[in-house]
Scaffold this motif. Structure first.
Motif, PDB file in Angstrom:
ATOM      1  N   ASP A 118       3.693   2.118  -7.770  1.00 39.78           N
ATOM      2  CA  ASP A 118       3.817   2.783  -9.073  1.00 39.78           C
ATOM      3  C   ASP A 118       4.994   2.212  -9.859  1.00 39.78           C
ATOM      4  O   ASP A 118       4.878   1.908 -11.036  1.00 39.78           O
ATOM      5  CB  ASP A 118       4.090   4.294  -8.892  1.00 39.78           C
ATOM      6  N   LEU A 119       6.129   2.095  -9.158  1.00 34.32           N
ATOM      7  CA  LEU A 119       7.331   1.608  -9.835  1.00 34.32           C
ATOM      8  C   LEU A 119       7.136   0.152 -10.286  1.00 34.32           C
ATOM      9  O   LEU A 119       7.513  -0.223 -11.404  1.00 34.32           O
ATOM     10  CB  LEU A 119       8.555   1.730  -8.919  1.00 34.32           C
ATOM     11  N   LEU A 153      12.839  -5.910  -8.859  1.00 28.57           N
ATOM     12  CA  LEU A 153      13.556  -4.750  -9.383  1.00 28.57           C
ATOM     13  C   LEU A 153      13.240  -3.506  -8.568  1.00 28.57           C
ATOM     14  O   LEU A 153      14.139  -2.729  -8.204  1.00 28.57           O
ATOM     15  CB  LEU A 153      13.177  -4.520 -10.856  1.00 28.57           C
ATOM     16  N   ALA A 154      11.979  -3.314  -8.258  1.00 30.93           N
ATOM     17  CA  ALA A 154      11.571  -2.127  -7.509  1.00 30.93           C
ATOM     18  C   ALA A 154      12.208  -2.120  -6.119  1.00 30.93           C
ATOM     19  O   ALA A 154      12.694  -1.084  -5.648  1.00 30.93           O
ATOM     20  CB  ALA A 154      10.046  -2.076  -7.409  1.00 30.93           C
ATOM     21  N   LEU A 155      12.251  -3.302  -5.475  1.00 31.25           N
ATOM     22  CA  LEU A 155      12.861  -3.371  -4.149  1.00 31.25           C
ATOM     23  C   LEU A 155      14.363  -3.108  -4.214  1.00 31.25           C
ATOM     24  O   LEU A 155      14.937  -2.487  -3.322  1.00 31.25           O
ATOM     25  CB  LEU A 155      12.595  -4.732  -3.503  1.00 31.25           C
ATOM     26  N   PHE A 156      14.967  -3.564  -5.324  1.00 29.27           N
ATOM     27  CA  PHE A 156      16.398  -3.324  -5.507  1.00 29.27           C
ATOM     28  C   PHE A 156      16.670  -1.819  -5.548  1.00 29.27           C
ATOM     29  O   PHE A 156      17.589  -1.317  -4.916  1.00 29.27           O
ATOM     30  CB  PHE A 156      16.880  -3.993  -6.805  1.00 29.27           C
ATOM     31  N   GLY A 202       0.800  -1.212   0.000  1.00 28.31           N
ATOM     32  CA  GLY A 202       0.000   0.000   0.000  1.00 28.31           C
ATOM     33  C   GLY A 202       0.841   1.274   0.000  1.00 28.31           C
ATOM     34  O   GLY A 202       0.375   2.338   0.388  1.00 28.31           O
ATOM     35  N   ILE A 203       2.107   1.156  -0.376  1.00 28.61           N
ATOM     36  CA  ILE A 203       2.960   2.348  -0.497  1.00 28.61           C
ATOM     37  C   ILE A 203       2.937   2.744  -1.957  1.00 28.61           C
ATOM     38  O   ILE A 203       3.454   2.036  -2.817  1.00 28.61           O
ATOM     39  CB  ILE A 203       4.395   2.032  -0.035  1.00 28.61           C
TER      40      ILE A 203
END
Ligand SMILES: Nc1ncnc2c1ncn2[C@@H]1O[C@H](COP(=O)(O)OP(=O)(O)OP(=O)(O)O)[C@@H](O)[C@H]1O
Ligand SMILES: [Mg+2]
Ligand SMILES: [Zn+2]
Lengths: 200, 372
Positions: free
Chosen positions: A11-12, A30-33, A5-6
């Motif tokens: 979005d990314l 990828l987004a977490l990276f 929910g962030i």
């Protein structure tokens, strides 16, 4: 993985998952990276993405990707300007360049004839190809299209258009396995196919 | 080709199955709904990569489970072993493995394990739609000839594109010349398909007749006729090419009018004859069954000749409609050939006191129980 929910993260993930070959899970990774990476890296990546759109355009002559009016290949004086290699897409230019077995110019059609996907001959840069053959001093046209039925149809179409010009018209030798895509073929196979091209 | 072991997980009503196959002839027997056909279906998948009963792999996964997993170990005539594994899950889709190698294009393993199937659906071969008879030819030829399979795939793509162009011409959005790139390819691939089919039927006919005579013990002329949508009477691929080309030009206006291609291998059909009369109209149930069994034996022999590999025969419930004499002849024929054969039946009595190369495998509620 559950979404948290962030909205910046979501979005990314959404953006990444629109990339070809990227599924939801990979997009999350990828987004977490990037979330964990340094601010400098994130900045560089974002700038690289913005730059590729702002600082590139299509080459006026061959429709390859370019930084100036003409692409690096068209502006290279060491290239053989009497040869044109006709390809479907920019990735094919990259694949063939990697083989280092071709020293002529290119012409990027921007697709192949595909009635089913609504692509007809006049939507491709075939007219521009014919103009180049009329205006430049071209001796050979190599049709390096993917060996699909659509690629084949495009070859047949172009061959008919060009058969009255005084040029050598060739295609890749059919060592290329049917149904495979040029960009996935290994470098050696494409190199060999270019060397053993056949006259049409 | 011999299947030496079969492992099945979560497939249809089979939750965990592990069969070692030691005999040439395997009788899968048991009551209705116990899983006999499902075992044949699993073996079929290892050879053809698709089911013969459904198109959607999801219905093959055991209810409430998320994946199925089928592994077969095979022994080639050359004594080499290899493994084929088919895995499907709702999340990951289908994966095919040859030994450890993941196969990119599933169709590329077709022909590795040649398979001849006689299923309940095949009874419809005589009575059903032309498409089922074309499918019969396509599956047989695809296993024998990889170029046929490639040409078939290409032909289908070209056909769809050509039909689209026909519609566009009809609507005035495209020039007649727009057909040229597609016609040229349609003729190339299509004439190859027709030529191969025609040759195959010619080769099958004497074999079918001979098997029919052995099983029925009457001398009747059983024959398949190839019905082409264009005049096809040739010995060479080049002539078929010319004939198809000529016909395609003749019907061009009609094709544009209909917005679809009205001639070509996708419109061809077969007619089964008994003494020059269509079996569909003049054959009895038992005669039809005998014909289809003869056809399967003939197919197996043809395959063996071209591939130099003995195919695996899967015969689902073949004894219905046959009298005792014919059943005996069919079994004799199977025993003679040394082809690995799997037969399903609800009644195994006819094999109870039979020879040593027969394994009786009882199928009960998705489990197997050996009896010999
Ligand atoms: N996805 C599935 N999950 C669980 N059970 C299934 C699934 N698909 C089919 N079945 C059931 O598996 C059982 C076995 O079917 P199968 O066709 O193998 O039976 P059979 O032994 O050949 O019977 P018959 O003698 O009637 O032909 C049937 O009861 C069928 O309803
Ligand atoms: Mg059954
Ligand atoms: Zn350029």
């Amino acid at each position: 993985m559950k979404e948290l929910g962030i909205s910046a993260l979501d979005d990314l993930i959404d953006q990444f998952s629109q990339l070809p070959g990227i599924g939801r899970k990979t997009a999350q990774r990828l987004a977490l990276f990037i979330l964990k990476s340094s601010p400098e890296y994130a900045n560089d990546l974002a700038n690289a993405i913005i730059n590729i759109k702002q600082n590139t355009r299509l080459c006026k002559r061959c429709f390859n990707v370019a930084e100036e009016e003409f692409c690096s290949i068209c502006s290279d004086h060491n290239r053989d300007v009497h040869k044109i290699c006709v390809v479907e897409d920019i990735v094919d230019v990259m694949a063939i360049e990697e083989t280092r077995s071709y020293r002529g110019l290119y012409h990027v059609l921007g697709g192949v004839i595909s009635p089913l996907s609504g692509v007809s001959a006049d939507q491709l840069r075939i007219k521009e190809l014919v103009e180049r053959i009329q205006n430049e001093n071209i001796e050979e046209v190599l049709l390096a299209l993917n060996p699909s039925t659509e690629g084949e149809a495009t070859i047949i179409y172009i061959t008919r258009l060009l058969k009255n010009f005084n040029i050598r018209l060739t295609r890749l030798a059919s060592g290329v396995p049917m149904g495979s895509h040029l960009e996935y073929l290994d470098v050696a196979t494409i190199g060999k196919a270019i060397q053993s091209r056949q006259d049409l | 080709m011999k299947l030496i072991s079969l492992k099945v997980l979560n497939f249809r009503n089979l939750d965990k199955l592990n069969i070692e196959i030691k005999k040439n002839i395997n009788i899968l027997h048991g009551g209705n709904g116990q899983g006999k056909t499902s075992i044949l279906e699993a073996i079929y998948l290892l050879g053809i990569t698709k089911s013969f009963r459904v198109n959607d792999d999801r219905s093959l996964v055991k209810n409430k489970e998320k994946f199925y997993d089928i592994t077969g170990d095979f022994l080639k005539e050359t004594n080499k072993k290899f493994r084929i594994r088919i895995f499907f899950s709702w999340d990951e889709g289908k994966h095919v493995f040859y030994n450890q190698e993941k196969i990119k294009t599933f169709s590329s393993i077709i022909g590795t394990v040649p398979i001849i199937l006689l299923s309940l659906e095949d009874l419809e071969l005589t009575y059903g739609s032309p498409s089922s008879r074309r499918k019969f030819m396509d599956i047989l030829l695809s296993q024998i000839d990889p170029v046929y399979l490639q040409s078939l795939k290409q032909y289908k793509k070209v056909l769809l594109n050509r039909n689209k162009v026909l519609v566009l011409i009809n609507e005035g959005k495209e020039d007649v010349n727009g057909l040229i790139p597609w016609d040229q390819q349609l003729i190339e691939f299509g004439s190859y398909l027709c030529f191969k089919r025609y040759q195959m039927i010619k080769e099958l006919n004497p074999l079918i007749e001979a098997y029919y005579r052995q099983i029925s013990e009457v001398s009747e002329k059983m024959e398949i006729g190839y019905q082409s949508s264009f005049k096809l009477n040739s010995e060479t691929a080049e002539e078929v090419n010319q004939q198809f080309k000529k016909k395609l030009q003749e019907v061009q206006a009609r094709d544009i009018n209909y917005g679809s291609t009205t001639v070509g291998p996708h419109r061809d059909d077969l007619i089964f004859y008994k003494n020059n009369q269509p079996l569909k109209v003049f054959g009895s149930q038992g005669e039809n069954k005998t014909f289809l069994i003869s056809l399967k034996f003939a197919e197996a022999q043809l395959m063996e000749k071209h591939l130099n590999i003995k195919p695996i025969l899967l015969l689902d419930d073949i004894f219905g409609e046959l009298d005792q004499r014919r059943i005996k002849k069919v079994v004799e024929n199977i025993q003679k050939t040394d082809r690995q054969t799997f037969i399903t039946t609800t009644k195994a009595d006819k094999f109870k006191d039979s020879q040593t190369n027969i394994a009786l495998i009882k199928v009960e509620n998705g489990q197997v129980i050996y009896e010999t």
